[in-house]
Design an enzyme around this catalytic site. Structure first.
Site, PDB file in Angstrom:
ATOM      1  N   GLU A 258      -1.653 -23.002  -7.841  1.00  0.00           N
ATOM      2  CA  GLU A 258      -0.948 -22.032  -8.690  1.00  0.00           C
ATOM      3  C   GLU A 258       0.539 -22.202  -8.486  1.00  0.00           C
ATOM      4  O   GLU A 258       1.005 -22.362  -7.362  1.00  0.00           O
ATOM      5  CB  GLU A 258      -1.283 -20.568  -8.337  1.00  0.00           C
ATOM      6  CG  GLU A 258      -2.667 -20.081  -8.659  1.00  0.00           C
ATOM      7  CD  GLU A 258      -2.855 -18.606  -8.281  1.00  0.00           C
ATOM      8  OE1 GLU A 258      -1.842 -17.912  -8.015  1.00  0.00           O
ATOM      9  OE2 GLU A 258      -4.004 -18.152  -8.236  1.00  0.00           O
ATOM     10  N   GLU A 306      -2.074 -11.424 -19.409  1.00  0.00           N
ATOM     11  CA  GLU A 306      -3.334 -10.697 -19.219  1.00  0.00           C
ATOM     12  C   GLU A 306      -3.052  -9.193 -19.119  1.00  0.00           C
ATOM     13  O   GLU A 306      -2.476  -8.723 -18.146  1.00  0.00           O
ATOM     14  CB  GLU A 306      -4.044 -11.195 -17.960  1.00  0.00           C
ATOM     15  CG  GLU A 306      -4.407 -12.684 -18.007  1.00  0.00           C
ATOM     16  CD  GLU A 306      -4.878 -13.209 -16.673  1.00  0.00           C
ATOM     17  OE1 GLU A 306      -6.046 -12.964 -16.310  1.00  0.00           O
ATOM     18  OE2 GLU A 306      -4.065 -13.849 -15.969  1.00  0.00           O
ATOM     19  N   LYS A 309      -4.179  -6.689 -16.035  1.00  0.00           N
ATOM     20  CA  LYS A 309      -3.598  -6.790 -14.701  1.00  0.00           C
ATOM     21  C   LYS A 309      -2.589  -5.656 -14.522  1.00  0.00           C
ATOM     22  O   LYS A 309      -2.264  -4.924 -15.474  1.00  0.00           O
ATOM     23  CB  LYS A 309      -2.929  -8.150 -14.514  1.00  0.00           C
ATOM     24  CG  LYS A 309      -3.910  -9.323 -14.636  1.00  0.00           C
ATOM     25  CD  LYS A 309      -3.297 -10.637 -14.258  1.00  0.00           C
ATOM     26  CE  LYS A 309      -3.309 -10.822 -12.753  1.00  0.00           C
ATOM     27  NZ  LYS A 309      -2.918 -12.197 -12.362  1.00  0.00           N
TER      28      LYS A 309
END
Length: 333
Positions: A258, A306, A309
């Site tokens: 990531e 998103e 979240k």
């Protein structure tokens, strides 16, 4: 057919071409994007896979086994990191069940590359990481899937010392990393690492410049022995390499599982900065780091904004909006 003299005259030219090709920086083997699903307005998994393909994205990370995604990936040759939770690998039988249900039915049509056993595991669960890794490794081997590598994904916070990069060392709270790194060395697998210069910068703007975090510094910022650092990303990755060397992991590679920059919701989280960071990251990682100047496989976080979240930066890491329109332009080639 060329005359012998013509053929001989071509030899220096061919040699020159070979040397040029050999010296030219190789592109990274896989620029991937993490596919998070914490949104109630996201496209279907089949449409998401098509979006990866249409943008030339050659790697994907998913955070759990998802049958719709796995079915959509069949035949695409998109390299896949798939996470498994520690509970699903808590015993040899649990690991066998997970592998038989979520890997074996899709192999080799899905290009599984790594199984990440846990993501940024913390607290009392850290002692369960290595046993779970061994369970998954053994299950894959027993199923004839030993070509799929097993690792775990760690946060940069496992380091107690990170400056200068050569002094990188695991924290006392992360002593479990010694056994993990040595196990990775024994099975010839890389460590997966989530590297976020954004968080380091946002937490210390007084000492870290935005240019150093965004790969835009005009010159060397940190000198560490014979290595010169022009960006924070390289310094963080090399600190992790140094920490692994100190515990017997000199030959353990790193895959960036990531990295990214949010486009809204926090300190210097603009669309322009997010675009700069991610495009510069893509352009840079094929060169590796000062300590290890070889291509560094990298997965950007994340494919979509998103909305389920936490509010703020957590909702704004996406390269794309849920309607599949780009938040900003990115060239993956």
């Amino acid at each position: 057919m060329a005359h012998r003299s013509d053929a001989l005259s071509m030899v220096p030219v061919l040699a020159l071409l070979v040397s040029i090709i050999a010296s030219y920086p190789r592109s990274v083997q896989s620029i991937g994007v993490c596919y998070g699903m914490l949104g109630n307005n996201l496209p279907s998994q089949a449409d998401v896979v098509k979006l990866y393909q249409s943008n030339g994205i050659t790697g994907m990370r998913i955070y759990s086994a998802d049958s719709a995604t796995l079915n959509a990936l069949k035949g695409t040759n998109i390299n896949l990191i798939m996470d498994v939770g520690l509970s699903d690998a808590s015993s040899s039988s649990a690991a066998d069940t997970w592998v038989n249900n979520n890997v074996k039915p899709y192999y080799p049509d899905v290009s599984f590359k790594y199984i990440a056993v846990g993501n940024e595991v913390s607290g009392g669960d850290v002692s369960n990481i290595l046993p779970a890794m061994k369970n998954i490794y053994n299950s894959l081997s027993s199923a004839g899937l030993g070509s799929i590598q097993v690792s775990t994904s760690v946060a940069f916070g496992v380091l107690g010392t990170s400056y200068p990069p050569s002094a990188g060392a695991f924290s006392s709270d992360a002593s479990y990393m010694t056994d993990i790194v040595q196990y990775l060395a024994s099975i010839n697998a890389p460590l997966l690492a989530n590297i976020y210069p954004y968080f380091s910068y946002a937490g210390n703007t007084a000492q870290i410049s935005l240019e150093y975090a965004l790969f835009t510094s005009p010159g060397t910022v940190v000198t560490d022995g014979s290595n010169n650092y022009q960006n924070l990303f390289d310094a963080q990755v090399d600190a992790l390499y140094s920490a692994m060397e100190k515990v017997g992991g000199s030959n353990v590679g790193i895959v960036i599982s990531e990295s990214g920059w949010p486009s809204a919701g926090g300190t210097d989280t603009t669309v322009d900065n997010a675009q700069k960071y991610n495009q510069n990251l893509i352009n840079h990682v094929g060169k590796g780091t000062p300590k290890k100047p070889t291509p560094l496989e990298t997965y950007i976080f994340a494919m979509f904004n998103e909305n389920e979240k936490s509010a703020g930066v957590e909702q704004n890491w996406g390269l794309f909006n849920p309607n599949q329109q780009p938040v900003y332009s990115i060239n993956f080639n």
